[in-house]
Scaffold this active site. Sequence first.
Site, PDB file in Angstrom:
ATOM      1  N   GLN A  18       0.797  -1.192   0.042  1.00 18.40           N
ATOM      2  CA  GLN A  18      -0.218   0.019  -0.008  1.00 18.40           C
ATOM      3  C   GLN A  18       0.831   1.322   0.042  1.00 18.40           C
ATOM      4  OE1 GLN A  18      -2.736  -1.548   3.232  1.00 18.40           O
ATOM      5  NE2 GLN A  18      -4.189  -0.292   2.020  1.00 18.40           N
ATOM      6  N   ARG A  75       3.560   0.167  13.160  1.00 23.09           N
ATOM      7  CA  ARG A  75       3.282  -1.181  12.244  1.00 23.09           C
ATOM      8  C   ARG A  75       3.516  -1.071  10.935  1.00 23.09           C
ATOM      9  NH1 ARG A  75      -2.248  -3.766  11.017  1.00 23.09           N
ATOM     10  NH2 ARG A  75      -1.507  -5.702  10.361  1.00 23.09           N
ATOM     11  N   HIS A 119       0.982  -9.239   4.812  1.00 23.35           N
ATOM     12  CA  HIS A 119      -0.119  -8.361   4.568  1.00 23.35           C
ATOM     13  C   HIS A 119      -0.608  -8.332   3.041  1.00 23.35           C
ATOM     14  CE1 HIS A 119      -2.233  -4.548   6.648  1.00 23.35           C
ATOM     15  NE2 HIS A 119      -2.692  -4.936   5.351  1.00 23.35           N
ATOM     16  N   ASN A 163      -1.963 -10.513   8.828  1.00 19.22           N
ATOM     17  CA  ASN A 163      -2.857  -9.574   8.724  1.00 19.22           C
ATOM     18  C   ASN A 163      -4.171 -10.238   8.191  1.00 19.22           C
ATOM     19  OD1 ASN A 163      -3.572  -6.619   9.058  1.00 19.22           O
ATOM     20  ND2 ASN A 163      -4.414  -7.017   6.915  1.00 19.22           N
ATOM     21  N   GLU A 164      -5.118  -9.847   9.118  1.00 23.18           N
ATOM     22  CA  GLU A 164      -6.599 -10.274   8.738  1.00 23.18           C
ATOM     23  C   GLU A 164      -6.762 -11.398   7.849  1.00 23.18           C
ATOM     24  OE1 GLU A 164      -8.298  -6.637   7.049  1.00 23.18           O
ATOM     25  OE2 GLU A 164      -8.216  -5.647   9.008  1.00 23.18           O
ATOM     26  N   ASN A 294      -8.116  -5.463  14.516  1.00 17.73           N
ATOM     27  CA  ASN A 294      -8.403  -4.240  13.708  1.00 17.73           C
ATOM     28  C   ASN A 294      -9.858  -4.298  13.407  1.00 17.73           C
ATOM     29  OD1 ASN A 294      -5.708  -4.740  12.991  1.00 17.73           O
ATOM     30  ND2 ASN A 294      -6.192  -5.605  10.807  1.00 17.73           N
ATOM     31  N   TYR A 296     -13.197  -1.804  12.659  1.00 16.81           N
ATOM     32  CA  TYR A 296     -13.804  -0.746  11.686  1.00 16.81           C
ATOM     33  C   TYR A 296     -15.178  -0.598  11.986  1.00 16.81           C
ATOM     34  CZ  TYR A 296      -9.507  -0.514   9.176  1.00 16.81           C
ATOM     35  OH  TYR A 296      -7.831  -0.201   9.034  1.00 16.81           O
ATOM     36  N   GLU A 362      -5.361  -1.681  14.054  1.00 10.74           N
ATOM     37  CA  GLU A 362      -5.776  -1.095  13.258  1.00 10.74           C
ATOM     38  C   GLU A 362      -7.191  -0.292  13.376  1.00 10.74           C
ATOM     39  OE1 GLU A 362      -6.180  -2.248   8.974  1.00 10.74           O
ATOM     40  OE2 GLU A 362      -4.311  -3.484   8.907  1.00 10.74           O
ATOM     41  N   TRP A 409      -5.083   3.257  11.668  1.00 10.03           N
ATOM     42  CA  TRP A 409      -4.841   3.215  10.158  1.00 10.03           C
ATOM     43  C   TRP A 409      -5.353   4.326   9.416  1.00 10.03           C
ATOM     44  CZ3 TRP A 409      -2.543  -0.527   7.375  1.00 10.03           C
ATOM     45  CH2 TRP A 409      -2.791  -0.402   6.058  1.00 10.03           C
ATOM     46  N   GLU A 416      -5.326   1.917  -1.513  1.00 17.46           N
ATOM     47  CA  GLU A 416      -6.640   1.015  -0.746  1.00 17.46           C
ATOM     48  C   GLU A 416      -7.094  -0.329  -1.604  1.00 17.46           C
ATOM     49  OE1 GLU A 416      -7.494   0.948   2.294  1.00 17.46           O
ATOM     50  OE2 GLU A 416      -9.157  -0.534   1.813  1.00 17.46           O
ATOM     51  N   TRP A 417      -6.074  -1.086  -1.681  1.00 17.91           N
ATOM     52  CA  TRP A 417      -6.673  -2.289  -2.616  1.00 17.91           C
ATOM     53  C   TRP A 417      -7.595  -1.884  -3.901  1.00 17.91           C
ATOM     54  CZ3 TRP A 417      -2.694  -4.639  -0.710  1.00 17.91           C
ATOM     55  CH2 TRP A 417      -2.597  -4.743   0.643  1.00 17.91           C
TER      56      TRP A 417
HETATM   57  C1  PNW Z   1      -7.815  -3.564   6.172  1.00 19.36           C
HETATM   58  N1  PNW Z   1     -14.275  -4.705   5.368  1.00 19.36           N
HETATM   59  O1  PNW Z   1      -8.787  -4.256   5.227  1.00 19.36           O
HETATM   60  C2  PNW Z   1      -6.683  -3.857   5.979  1.00 19.36           C
HETATM   61  O2  PNW Z   1      -5.709  -4.320   6.828  1.00 19.36           O
HETATM   62  C3  PNW Z   1      -5.835  -2.604   5.519  1.00 19.36           C
HETATM   63  O3  PNW Z   1      -4.680  -2.889   4.489  1.00 19.36           O
HETATM   64  C4  PNW Z   1      -6.665  -1.777   5.000  1.00 19.36           C
HETATM   65  O4  PNW Z   1      -6.163  -0.707   4.091  1.00 19.36           O
HETATM   66  C5  PNW Z   1      -7.714  -1.146   5.905  1.00 19.36           C
HETATM   67  O5  PNW Z   1      -8.278  -2.300   6.588  1.00 19.36           O
HETATM   68  C6  PNW Z   1      -9.002  -0.353   5.302  1.00 19.36           C
HETATM   69  O6  PNW Z   1      -9.631  -1.213   4.475  1.00 19.36           O
HETATM   70  C7  PNW Z   1     -10.065  -4.381   5.158  1.00 19.36           C
HETATM   71  O7  PNW Z   1     -14.904  -4.824   4.050  1.00 19.36           O
HETATM   72  C8  PNW Z   1     -10.682  -4.459   4.163  1.00 19.36           C
HETATM   73  O8  PNW Z   1     -14.767  -5.144   6.149  1.00 19.36           O
HETATM   74  C9  PNW Z   1     -12.150  -4.546   3.945  1.00 19.36           C
HETATM   75  C10 PNW Z   1     -12.747  -4.731   5.366  1.00 19.36           C
HETATM   76  C11 PNW Z   1     -12.090  -4.515   6.358  1.00 19.36           C
HETATM   77  C12 PNW Z   1     -10.800  -4.293   6.550  1.00 19.36           C
END
Ligand code: PNW
Length: 458
Positions: A18, A75, A119, A163-164, A294, A296, A362, A409, A416-417
């Site tokens: 990233q 990190r 990651h 990671n995740e 992590n 969100y 995160e 984060w 962002e992917w």
């Molecule tokens: C994480 N969702 O990814 C990753 O660890 C990071 O690399 C990324 O940039 C960050 O969160 C923000 O997206 C996620 O859809 C991607 O729930 C998608 C989800 C959650 C985390």
Amino acid sequence: MSPLPVSFSWGASTAAYQIEGAVAEDGKGASVWDTFSARPGAIRDGHTGEIACDHYHRHSEDVALMKDLGLDSYRFSVSWPRVLPEGRGRVEPRGLGFYDRLVDELLAAGITPTPTLFHWDLPQALEDEGGWLNRDTARHFAEYAAVVAARLGDRVTRWITLNEPFVHMVFGYAFGTHAPGRALMLEALPVAHHQLLGHGLATAALRAHAPAPAQVLIANNCTPVRTPEGATDADHAAAAAYDALHNRLFTDPLLLGGYPDLSAYGLTDPTWGGVVREGDLAVVAAPLDGLGVNYYNPTWIAAPTAEAGLPFEILEPDAAVPGRPYPRTAFGWPVVPDGLTELLTGLDARYGAALPPVWITENGCSQTDRPSESGEIRDEARIDYLRTHIEAVETAHARGVDVRGYFTWSLLDNFEWAEGYHQRFGLVHVDYETGRRTPKASYHWYREHIAQARRTAP
Ligand code: PNW
């Protein structure tokens, strides 16, 4: 609010693909993300990580920002194909040398390096042999961990293996919206076990090959699972099924040594058709020094309305909680700080003494940040996001959860992917034309917060 202890670690997170750019420099091998982002239509507007934040060349400037910010820890992730271009065997000294210098720069700035070994940027050479669907990838991951530990482990003492693994399995192998772009739906499940096995083998490798004692963590994407108001028994059953897949599929084997009941997914064979072999679960359950979380947002779940398919349905927050619209990030994700308290106290309640210390590895939000005419970036909503989520951590701490650190984060706006450069999560704005870094208002807020937390901590 009860303040966090003086030992509490304030940090920020990033990941190699990233931010680094330099995807073909110094002998780096291709990763699945190099391949995937070259696929037409895979990434919004055809963006790629080719240059990203050019951190590979600007790392010193970035460490200076971290130092000014007052971070205790940083990190980042190590790119596996930079270190082992073919995924195994030959080590590329220039790739390893980059992380060696980064670690020295961090330590000189008084910052604890916290590398993540995986990651999502698997060496393409390993994907060509099946990637995480292939059990051998777990073993190769441990060999790679040993190489990195031998080189950095005299100075790095806190490691994150994966990671995740949930998000990687679902987006990478079930839906195909992330690299390697495979759409196997429930057939992707072995990816979870092979990642967890890799984690367990890598944990042993880190402890065996790092010269200094290695603390080992894993960073999981965790979501508190909620049901809509007036939920029925069927809704609660669906929520339990979702919780088993998103959360417990990872935390149960890690902390309790066994997989949750997956019969809602038609899986009743404890070996998953020969995927889970004798002795694997003991490897996976190697004692952890910490659990990385992590966070969100929560997920609202109801019973499925359609026949067949999955045993749950994910609800839009506004449908689940009518009349009380949550603020949304630029990504459309709801902002629900109390979900973080719920998550942490829920982990503590479920795992009790089996729960190691927790780090928030995160937490952050994307916004459409643009410099004003004076060049300032007034990301007030991000400041609110950070403040309320840190308060949620304080509340969990006051309720007895052993939480040791918070990494936001992200340090920088970055790739962002599947969204390319459209989502900006950084405390620092990056101009992708010039590479110029501009600290946002949230950077200044976090800097002040850290300084004040240090002054007032018990
Ligand atoms: C994480 N969702 O990814 C990753 O660890 C990071 O690399 C990324 O940039 C960050 O969160 C923000 O997206 C996620 O859809 C991607 O729930 C998608 C989800 C959650 C985390």
